[in-house]
Every structure is written in structure tokens, then in C-alpha cells.
Design a protein around this motif. Structure first.
Motif, mmCIF file in Angstrom:
data_model
loop_
_atom_site.group_PDB
_atom_site.id
_atom_site.type_symbol
_atom_site.label_atom_id
_atom_site.label_comp_id
_atom_site.label_asym_id
_atom_site.label_seq_id
_atom_site.Cartn_x
_atom_site.Cartn_y
_atom_site.Cartn_z
ATOM 1 N N VAL A 34 -28.981 -0.404 17.744
ATOM 2 C CA VAL A 34 -30.545 -0.879 17.657
ATOM 3 C C VAL A 34 -30.775 -0.496 16.203
ATOM 4 O O VAL A 34 -30.309 0.247 15.713
ATOM 5 N N LYS A 35 -31.706 -1.421 15.643
ATOM 6 C CA LYS A 35 -32.035 -1.331 14.151
ATOM 7 C C LYS A 35 -33.011 -0.714 14.107
ATOM 8 O O LYS A 35 -33.924 -0.579 15.060
ATOM 9 N N ARG A 36 -33.282 0.314 13.070
ATOM 10 C CA ARG A 36 -34.316 1.219 12.880
ATOM 11 C C ARG A 36 -34.871 0.835 11.571
ATOM 12 O O ARG A 36 -34.259 0.681 10.717
ATOM 13 N N ASN A 37 -36.373 1.335 11.512
ATOM 14 C CA ASN A 37 -36.902 1.147 10.201
ATOM 15 C C ASN A 37 -36.709 2.689 9.566
ATOM 16 O O ASN A 37 -35.900 3.616 9.866
ATOM 17 N N GLU A 38 -37.403 2.800 8.326
ATOM 18 C CA GLU A 38 -36.981 3.965 7.501
ATOM 19 C C GLU A 38 -37.382 5.365 7.876
ATOM 20 O O GLU A 38 -37.154 6.452 7.777
ATOM 21 N N ASN A 39 -38.433 5.195 9.105
ATOM 22 C CA ASN A 39 -38.865 6.343 9.707
ATOM 23 C C ASN A 39 -37.887 6.576 11.228
ATOM 24 O O ASN A 39 -38.089 7.632 11.794
ATOM 25 N N GLY A 40 -37.093 5.830 11.411
ATOM 26 C CA GLY A 40 -36.070 6.116 12.402
ATOM 27 C C GLY A 40 -36.407 5.366 13.587
ATOM 28 O O GLY A 40 -35.951 5.492 14.728
ATOM 29 N N ASP A 41 -37.755 4.870 13.743
ATOM 30 C CA ASP A 41 -38.314 4.012 14.809
ATOM 31 C C ASP A 41 -37.449 2.676 15.174
ATOM 32 O O ASP A 41 -37.279 1.869 14.226
ATOM 33 N N PRO A 42 -37.028 2.321 16.409
ATOM 34 C CA PRO A 42 -36.516 0.962 16.354
ATOM 35 C C PRO A 42 -37.341 -0.160 16.125
ATOM 36 O O PRO A 42 -38.681 -0.085 16.292
ATOM 37 N N ILE A 43 -36.661 -1.134 15.759
ATOM 38 C CA ILE A 43 -37.736 -2.260 15.135
ATOM 39 C C ILE A 43 -37.751 -3.275 16.387
ATOM 40 O O ILE A 43 -36.654 -3.449 17.040
ATOM 41 N N LYS A 44 -38.964 -3.597 16.464
ATOM 42 C CA LYS A 44 -39.467 -4.555 17.500
ATOM 43 C C LYS A 44 -38.958 -5.716 17.204
ATOM 44 O O LYS A 44 -39.478 -6.529 16.126
ATOM 45 N N THR A 45 -38.610 -6.881 18.247
ATOM 46 C CA THR A 45 -38.636 -8.252 18.127
ATOM 47 C C THR A 45 -39.248 -8.883 19.624
ATOM 48 O O THR A 45 -39.502 -8.018 20.419
ATOM 49 N N SER A 46 -39.284 -10.193 19.532
ATOM 50 C CA SER A 46 -39.353 -10.803 20.682
ATOM 51 C C SER A 46 -38.247 -11.765 21.148
ATOM 52 O O SER A 46 -37.567 -12.045 20.499
ATOM 53 N N LYS A 47 -38.267 -11.743 22.523
ATOM 54 C CA LYS A 47 -37.106 -12.523 23.210
ATOM 55 C C LYS A 47 -37.749 -13.951 23.279
ATOM 56 O O LYS A 47 -36.718 -14.894 23.335
ATOM 57 N N VAL A 48 -38.885 -14.177 22.965
ATOM 58 C CA VAL A 48 -39.406 -15.407 23.088
ATOM 59 C C VAL A 48 -38.785 -16.321 22.112
ATOM 60 O O VAL A 48 -38.528 -16.113 20.588
ATOM 61 N N SER A 49 -38.191 -17.653 22.268
ATOM 62 C CA SER A 49 -37.771 -18.576 21.310
ATOM 63 C C SER A 49 -38.158 -20.021 21.593
ATOM 64 O O SER A 49 -38.965 -19.964 22.527
ATOM 65 N N ALA A 108 -44.980 -15.194 15.909
ATOM 66 C CA ALA A 108 -46.080 -15.468 16.843
ATOM 67 C C ALA A 108 -46.108 -14.639 18.096
ATOM 68 O O ALA A 108 -47.036 -13.953 18.453
ATOM 69 N N ALA A 109 -44.975 -14.588 18.625
ATOM 70 C CA ALA A 109 -44.839 -13.760 19.866
ATOM 71 C C ALA A 109 -44.760 -12.135 19.602
ATOM 72 O O ALA A 109 -45.439 -11.306 20.502
ATOM 73 N N LEU A 110 -44.323 -11.808 18.632
ATOM 74 C CA LEU A 110 -44.381 -10.333 18.374
ATOM 75 C C LEU A 110 -45.736 -10.009 18.075
ATOM 76 O O LEU A 110 -46.072 -8.802 18.315
ATOM 77 N N ARG A 111 -46.367 -10.922 17.170
ATOM 78 C CA ARG A 111 -47.981 -10.757 16.851
ATOM 79 C C ARG A 111 -48.590 -10.262 18.273
ATOM 80 O O ARG A 111 -49.619 -9.609 18.192
ATOM 81 N N ALA A 112 -48.526 -11.089 19.209
ATOM 82 C CA ALA A 112 -49.083 -11.002 20.325
ATOM 83 C C ALA A 112 -48.755 -9.926 21.398
ATOM 84 O O ALA A 112 -49.069 -10.151 22.480
ATOM 85 N N SER A 113 -47.567 -9.394 21.109
ATOM 86 C CA SER A 113 -46.871 -8.411 21.881
ATOM 87 C C SER A 113 -46.204 -9.060 23.065
ATOM 88 O O SER A 113 -46.677 -8.363 24.095
ATOM 89 N N VAL A 114 -45.725 -10.160 23.105
ATOM 90 C CA VAL A 114 -45.217 -10.798 24.278
ATOM 91 C C VAL A 114 -43.635 -10.677 24.216
ATOM 92 O O VAL A 114 -42.968 -11.171 23.344
ATOM 93 N N LYS A 115 -43.160 -10.329 25.532
ATOM 94 C CA LYS A 115 -41.696 -9.999 25.611
ATOM 95 C C LYS A 115 -41.131 -9.443 24.366
ATOM 96 O O LYS A 115 -39.961 -9.817 23.984
ATOM 97 N N LEU A 116 -41.454 -8.140 24.258
ATOM 98 C CA LEU A 116 -40.926 -7.353 23.039
ATOM 99 C C LEU A 116 -39.585 -6.792 23.493
ATOM 100 O O LEU A 116 -39.373 -6.330 24.881
ATOM 101 N N THR A 117 -38.643 -6.493 22.597
ATOM 102 C CA THR A 117 -37.411 -5.990 22.955
ATOM 103 C C THR A 117 -37.154 -5.233 21.357
ATOM 104 O O THR A 117 -37.673 -5.571 20.434
ATOM 105 N N GLU A 118 -35.989 -4.366 21.537
ATOM 106 C CA GLU A 118 -35.434 -4.109 20.275
ATOM 107 C C GLU A 118 -34.429 -4.740 19.690
ATOM 108 O O GLU A 118 -33.677 -5.235 20.163
#
Length: 361
Positions: free
Chosen positions: A288-303, A270-280
Motif C-alpha cells: 500500500v502506498k502512503r503519504n508523508e503522514n503515513g496514511d494510505p493513499i486513496k484512489t478509485s476502482k472506476v475506469s 472525478a471518481a475520487l473527488r466523488a468518493s465512488v468505489k474508493l480503494t487503497e
């Protein structure tokens, strides 16, 4: 427990020093090592193992797991029965944790666990005196302000969560200030209508009873907006053959309660969908985890706990009584509740000295 001995393995020698009234004398064994046991036989605890069992039994399930790991690590370091441990051993362990690069917050938690055990054992007269009482623990900077959601961020998370069950879960975290341990095993019998309770819009509300941390029970009133969503969720559940008194409020696809991991995932998504407190997102080794294109995978710090912080901070900012917030959150001490005032203060005295000339550069 590794490195400990039962009382039967220990042959203490009484101190030759006269015992003063009201004074506990630490005895020494035949190798002249301090032996921290009372001179009387009033303690019913027969071994280190029994003491640890009774100490852990007073903690919540998650705290038991954490404290047991911390104690095992400490015992492995000192390699002594508990009654032979001195303040010097505790200080050496504190230096060891620091030298090993543990974060100050981790050092504080580990040392606090050991201090708790010695305090508990002294109360039961297993120890003559509390060797941990004089041990200071590292100060930890209060960074709670970094983990408090603004109202704008909170609304964005709620607005973009369209699944009714997940939306109610997020709403309840915020409205009640509940911990994940309060919410994860919630049943419909734990919620009830409160026709006498009217929200700002005049509609009636309800009440949720939490059986949470330390086995403590507390009831929290919920007002009309969140309560109407809870009623809607139950009606939807009942239409699918669920929603009975013993059924879970937040039901998984398999029919049981959502697991702690599933709840965390719902909050993160939910936090990722709303782009709140994003981090790698990072792996166990910090890369840093990366997707198949080599871009960093995003997550959120929100718990889930961030919603509890937001409840306390927003309620106090809007004029809620400090004691009312303490009771709602279930804090044992009002000092814990006051930390939210320091994390996100209102007006300060700097307001009155803000009349310096404007910068003309």
C-alpha cells in the motif's frame, strides 16, 4: 519468433497410412514426431513467422500487443515449431500457467490467444487439423456486477466534475457506451447535428461516428442533454481558435488528443473527488502506498470502461431493447450483451415466494 523454425528447416515424412476421403492425416518426421501439416501444397503461408504476422494483422493494435506477448511466452515454453505442437503441449502449458499462479482470467486470455492462432492457421490450411479446438480454458466468474455504477454514483461523478471538457468526456462515455479506443482520437468531423432527432425535452440531438475496435465503424445517436454540452464545448474551442473539423474533440494542453493515460487520470480523479468505489493505491509489489503522514493513499476502482458497463445496465433496466443496446455498444454477439442482464437482473421468480413469516428474534 523464438523457438520456431521455417518450413525449410523441417523435413517431414509422409504417413504410410492411406488417406481417407475428406480426412486430414497428420504426418510424422524422421524422428517420428507428429507433423501437423496438410498433405497438399495449397497453403500460401511459408513459415510460422508469416502465419503469426497475418494472424496479428486481423487484430486491433492493443490486441496485437497482448497476443504477441502471450504467444512469445507459449513458444518459449514449448520450444517447438508450431506444426509440431500437439494437444498434449497445450494441456501441459495450461497446467504450467496454473502452477505459476496466474489468475484464472489471465490463464483464459493466454490460452484463448493460442487457440485463436491455431483456428486461424487451420482455416488457411497451414495446419492439417486444429489442435486447440479440444482444449478447454478455465471458467471465469462473471464479476461484472461489481463494476457497474449505480445511477447515484454516476450522478455524483458527473455533478462534481466542473471542467467542461472533462465533464463532456465523462458524459460521452456514458451516453454513447463508447470504449476509450473509440473516444481518444475523436475529431469534430466525427460529430454532426441531427435536427430530426428529438430528446425527451424536445430539443434536437446529434450523432457521433466511432472508428473503434477491429477497424469497425458505428454511428451512435446522442440526445439533447449531452448534445447541447458538446455544442457548448465546440463553441468554447472555437472561441480559442480550435474546434475545426480535423481538431480533436478532447484537446490536451499541447493541442493534440488527450492520451489514454490522461483520459484514465481524468476518470480516476472525478471518481475520487466523488468518493465512488474508493480503494487503497498499491505499488507493483502489492504494498500500500502512503503519504508523508503515513496514511494510505486513496484512489478509485472506476475506469473509463465502467461507464460503458453503466450504459448497458441502465439502458436495459429502463426497458431498452436488447438488440438496440447490442448495436449501440458494437457487440458482435447478442450473448455478450445478455451478460449485463445476468450481472444486474431485474425481477426474479423469488418475488413470488417472498411471503414467509417475519423473523421475530
Amino acid at each position: 519468433m523464438s523457438g520456431t523454425k521455417s518450413n525449410s528447416d523441417i523435413q517431414p515424412v509422409e504417413s504410410s497410412s492411406p488417406e481417407l476421403p475428406g480426412q486430414a492425416i497428420t504426418r510424422r518426421d524422421d524422428e517420428n514426431r507428429p507433423y501437423n501439416a496438410p498433405t497438399d501444397e495449397q497453403c500460401s503461408v511459408q513459415s510460422d513467422e508469416v502465419l503469426v504476422q497475418r494472424w496479428l494483422a486481423e487484430k486491433s493494435a492493443r490486441t496485437q500487443e497482448s497476443y504477441a506477448r502471450d504467444l512469445e511466452q507459449f513458444v518459449e515454453f514449448v520450444d517447438l515449431p508450431l506444426r509440431y505442437i500437439t494437444l498434449g503441449h497445450l494441456q501441459a502449458y495450461r497446467e504450467h500457467l496454473s502452477a505459476d499462479g496466474y489468475a484464472r482470467s489471465s490463464q483464459k486470455r493466454k490460452l484463448s490467444a493460442i487457440k485463436s492462432l491455431f483456428t486461424f492457421g487451420t482455416k488457411l490450411r497451414y495446419f492439417a487439423h486444429n489442435v486447440g479446438a479440444a482444449l478447454s480454458t478455465p471458467s471465469v466468474r462473471n464479476d461484472r456486477a461489481k463494476r457497474i455504477l449505480s445511477e447515484a454514483d454516476l450522478w455524483a461523478i458527473l455533478r462534481d466534475e466542473r471542467d467542461l471538457r472533462n465533464h463532456v468526456l465523462l458524459r460521452l462515455f456514458y451516453a454513447s457506451g463508447g470504449r476509450i479506443s473509440d473516444v481518444e482520437d475523436l475529431r469534430w468531423r466525427d460529430l454532426k447535428d441531427r435536427p430530426d432527432l428529438h430528446g425527451p425535452d424536445g430539443r434536437s440531438g446529434g450523432q457521433v461516428t466511432f472508428f473503434g475496435k477491429g477497424g469497425k465503424t458505428r454511428a451512435v445517436t446522442l440526445y439533447s442533454k449531452v448534445w447541447s454540452l458538446i455544442i457548448r464545448l465546440r463553441q468554447e474551442e472555437q472561441s480559442e481558435g480550435h474546434g475545426g473539423p480535423d481538431d480533436p474533440v478532447f484537446r490536451s494542453q499541447k493541442g493534440g488528443c488527450l492520451s489514454r493515460t490522461q483520459i484514465w487520470r481524468i476518470v480516476k480523479q472525478a471518481a475520487l473527488r466523488a468518493s465512488v468505489k474508493l480503494t487503497e493505491k498499491t505499488g507493483p509489489n502489492g504494498t500500500v502506498k502512503r503519504n508523508e503522514n503515513g496514511d494510505p493513499i486513496k484512489t478509485s476502482k472506476v475506469s473509463p470502461h465502467w461507464f460503458r458497463h453503466a450504459h448497458a445496465s441502465h439502458a436495459l433496466q429502463k426497458g431498452a431493447d436488447l438488440e438496440l443496446v447490442r448495436e449501440t455498444l458494437g457487440h458482435e454477439s447478442i450473448e455478450t450483451t445478455k451478460t449485463y442482464l445476468h450481472a444486474q437482473p431485474g425481477k426474479s421468480s423469488s418475488y413470488y415466494v417472498d411471503e414467509a413469516p417475519d423473523f421475530n428474534g
